[in-house]
Write an enzyme that holds these catalytic residues in place. Structure first.
Site, PDB file in Angstrom:
ATOM      1  N   LYS A   1       0.673  -1.628  -0.128  1.00  0.00           N
ATOM      2  CA  LYS A   1       0.056   0.031   0.123  1.00  0.00           C
ATOM      3  C   LYS A   1       0.723   1.444  -0.246  1.00  0.00           C
ATOM      4  O   LYS A   1       0.623   2.650  -0.685  1.00  0.00           O
ATOM      5  CB  LYS A   1      -0.558   0.136   0.991  1.00  0.00           C
ATOM      6  CG  LYS A   1      -2.357  -0.839   1.507  1.00  0.00           C
ATOM      7  CD  LYS A   1      -3.041  -1.112  -0.107  1.00  0.00           C
ATOM      8  CE  LYS A   1      -4.605  -1.845   0.315  1.00  0.00           C
ATOM      9  NZ  LYS A   1      -5.137  -1.603  -1.390  1.00  0.00           N
TER      10      LYS A   1
ATOM     11  N   GLU B   1      -9.731   5.550   3.650  1.00  0.00           N
ATOM     12  CA  GLU B   1     -10.346   4.929   4.121  1.00  0.00           C
ATOM     13  C   GLU B   1      -9.446   3.607   4.764  1.00  0.00           C
ATOM     14  O   GLU B   1      -8.279   3.548   4.012  1.00  0.00           O
ATOM     15  CB  GLU B   1     -11.562   4.106   3.144  1.00  0.00           C
ATOM     16  CG  GLU B   1     -11.174   2.797   2.404  1.00  0.00           C
ATOM     17  CD  GLU B   1     -10.081   3.596   1.175  1.00  0.00           C
ATOM     18  OE1 GLU B   1      -9.893   4.903   0.927  1.00  0.00           O
ATOM     19  OE2 GLU B   1      -9.457   2.933   0.047  1.00  0.00           O
TER      20      GLU B   1
ATOM     21  N   SER C   1       1.674 -10.062  -1.045  1.00  0.00           N
ATOM     22  CA  SER C   1       1.327  -8.622  -0.209  1.00  0.00           C
ATOM     23  C   SER C   1       1.956  -7.899   0.156  1.00  0.00           C
ATOM     24  O   SER C   1       1.921  -6.211   1.112  1.00  0.00           O
ATOM     25  CB  SER C   1       0.234  -8.430  -1.005  1.00  0.00           C
ATOM     26  OG  SER C   1      -0.934  -8.965  -0.337  1.00  0.00           O
TER      27      SER C   1
END
Lengths: 251, 394
Positions: free
Chosen positions: B89, B111, B377
């Protein structure tokens, strides 16, 4: 289709269909017409109403608990149509009618003598298909304009919106507000220069004095959240509508 | 043709279904991004922060124990779990924060589901001196407590979302409502390749650093392209990030969705495998919805996959048959989680654990000379509470 009101400032009133019940929506709509509303906006409940504040979110949630479907909303519109000749508009997010089938939805609106549709998450860039269908079935497709819209967008939307243009009074979601922004008049006047179409303003309007202020520059007002706050109390709702009518007629 | 088109469409998917109030902000963002994209200095800053702040490039790790266990096929892991804040991210957050600086906005809303995007947002906002507000579902706040604390440590305000299903979907809706209200000074730092144009394109571009590095590393190490690339798909940002630079290559791409309690149960988050096309949060794409067009509640053991929609580019890749999408349930994900922990000494997040599990099944059918890349990830520290509870060891 919706025509302009020649003789007075317009009072547009919003109800979430099925809140608190389908039967009550039908009753309220006919009462609203006798109390002096000019247009009725019927909200089709949606699970994710992202342009709405907490009042309409809760009303939608309640209505969905009793499984209020787009078909049920069409039936409600038909029942209301048998009791009043006021223009009826659906306010719906895109997905419920996309899922229902846009052609079928527009056709059924025509069959039930609904006059138009407002889709708060559909800017004109995405509206081509629905524009074609609404014009085929004689419905007004009302677009919204925001204080953040550029000059070019004001022109685009002024050209495309049918029946009237829905002016959003503030940057934000729906919901009763104690005060409205200072730029509101400038915004209306700016749009006025671009079009002869009626300009009705909504979002945040919740008192007769706000109604009066808005209608001094606009051609009408749209009230929703405050109505839903009062639906359980018929007398207070009636007093509120009458006070808005009086404020508009005093101009 | 390069996708998306000028209106943000990948074939029939994508677009910009938003309230009018946001259109100007999206146009501004699109202009700022187009300008930045053509500016080498922007990418220099992006690379520099990626390297020195986030720790890129991340290693491409040959999982020899796992490979042996799978019967000899070569399994390599792209180690996004090793990047700063613990998941891919951060790549997108750095890119968007640099844009926020260029646009001169001072406030950021975001969010978060699992908390990984929220933590990454809070970190880059602290770095760049931006005010940061993160919306998080009540249920997610309870099951990812450590990440709430991390965000607050980094100076962000975490706002509890109690509407709807109280998970990622509702956190996005609330973040959009905040953005509509404060659009003049606020940027919405969306965390996945969903939402209105230009988000799916822009976030893909920022995340494609994963695929670019992977491509260079595989070619350098093995002198060839991989045969298969596997990544988990919720909104789909880590998957599109690793897939994108390989789209024109003869490489099989597999996206693994969350089958939750099983596809038949209806309690899952596999939009591509179990949904149909609809419009949510500004984009037209596959969507989990009921027969009336109401968005369905979802379930996955992995909070980061617990979303009813999916990026429009994934819908397009499915339509043209370029990518295969499969689904793995909660039990499978837990098995993948344990498998990687025990065999390689790496605790994966529950999201990529879905991909690990699928790789373990697929590997049995592949010949020994095949090379499989799994995008790891994120790391699993954040998920220990969930796993402990599920294994009955709490």
């Amino acid at each position: 289709m919706i025509g302009p009101l020649a003789h007075r400032k317009a009072l547009v009133v919003y109800l979430t269909v099925g809140y608190p019940s389908l039967q009550r929506t039908v009753e309220l709509a006919s009462l609203l017409s006798t109390w002096g509303s000019d247009i009725i906006e019927l909200g089709i409940p949606f699970s994710d109403p992202l342009a709405d504040g907490t009042t309409i979110q809760k009303a939608d949630e309640e209505a969905l608990k009793s499984r209020v479907t787009p078909s049920a909303c069409l039936e409600v519109a038909q029942a209301i149509r048998q009791r009043t000749s006021l223009p009826l508009l659906f306010m719906t997010y895109y997905n419920p009618i996309f899922s229902f089938g846009l052609p079928k939805f527009c056709q059924e609106c025509e069959g039930r003598k609904v006059n138009g549709i407002i889709v708060p998450d559909l800017p004109p860039e995405e509206g081509e298909e629905l524009e074609e269908l609404t014009s085929r079935y004689g419905l007004s497709l009302v677009y919204l304009l925001a204080p953040t819209s550029s000059e070019e967008r004001m022109e685009l939307i002024a050209r495309k919106s049918q029946g009237f243009i829905y002016l959003i009074s503030l940057t934000g979601v729906t919901g009763a507000r104690d005060s409205l922004p200072t730029y509101l008049e400038d915004f209306v006047l700016k749009v006025r220069k671009k079009t002869p179409k009626p300009l009705y303003m909504g979002f945040g309007i919740s008192s007769p004095s706000q109604a009066r202020r808005v209608a001094q520059v606009a051609d009408g007002i749209i009230v929703g959240s405050r109505i839903l706050e009062l639906v359980e109390d018929e007398q207070r709702l009636k007093d509120f509508i009458l006070s808005l009518r009086e404020a508009l007629d005093s101009l | 043709m390069k996708l998306p088109d000028s209106k943000g469409y990948f074939g029939p998917y994508g677009g910009r279904f938003v309230p009018e109030t946001l259109v100007s902000a999206l146009e501004e963002l699109n202009r700022a991004y187009s300008k930045a994209k053509a500016d080498p200095q922007f990418w220099e800053e992006f690379d520099c922060l990626g390297r020195d702040f986030a720790g890129r490039p991340t290693p491409l790790y040959f999982a020899s124990n796992l490979s042996r266990k799978f019967g000899g096929v070569k399994v390599v892991l792209k180690r996004e779990d090793l990047v700063h804040t613990g998941a891919h991210k951060i790549n997108n957050c750095l890119g968007q924060a640099l844009l926020v600086k260029r646009m001169g906005k001072k406030r950021v809303v975001a969010e978060t589901g699992a908390g990984q995007h929220g933590v990454a947002s809070a970190a880059v906002c602290a770095l760049m001196g931006l005010e940061c507000v993160v919306y998080m579902g009540e249920e997610d706040m309870a099951r990812q407590r450590m990440n709430v604390f991390r965000m607050e440590l980094l100076g962000a305000k975490v706002r509890k979302v109690t509407s709807g299903s109280r998970t990622l979907k509702d956190a996005i809706s609330e973040a959009i409502r905040d953005w509509v209200t404060n659009v003049g000074n606020t940027h919405y730092l969306l965390g996945s390749v969903v939402g209105p144009h230009p988000y799916p394109m822009m976030i893909r571009d920022f995340q494609s650093i994963i695929g670019k590095e992977t491509r260079d590393q595989v070619l350098e190490k093995y002198g060839r392209l991989p045969d298969v690339i596997i990544a988990c798909v919720g909104g789909g940002s880590n998957a599109i990030g690793i897939f994108y630079p390989f789209l024109d290559d003869p490489v099989e791409l597999i996206g693994v969705e969350a089958a939750g309690r099983g596809m038949e149960s209806g309690e899952h988050a596999a939009s591509l495998s179990g949904g149909r096309v609809g419009v949510l949060h500004g984009t037209k794409s596959y969507l989990l919805q009921d027969s009336e067009g109401q968005v369905k509640g979802t379930h996955s053991i992995a909070p980061g996959l617990d979303y009813p929609g999916v990026g429009p580019e994934h819908s397009y890749l499915k339509k043209i048959g370029r990518t295969k999408y499969v689904a793995v349930d909660d039990e499978g994900a837990l098995e993948g989680f344990k498998l990687l922990s025990e065999t390689e000494g790496i605790i994966p997040a529950l999201e990529p654990s879905h991909a690990i599990y699928y790789a373990s099944k697929l590997a049995r059918d592949l010949s020994q000379d095949k090379l499989v890349v799994v995008n790891l990830s994120g790391r699993g520290d954040k998920d220990l509470d969930i796993v402990v509870q599920r294994m009955g060891k709490g």
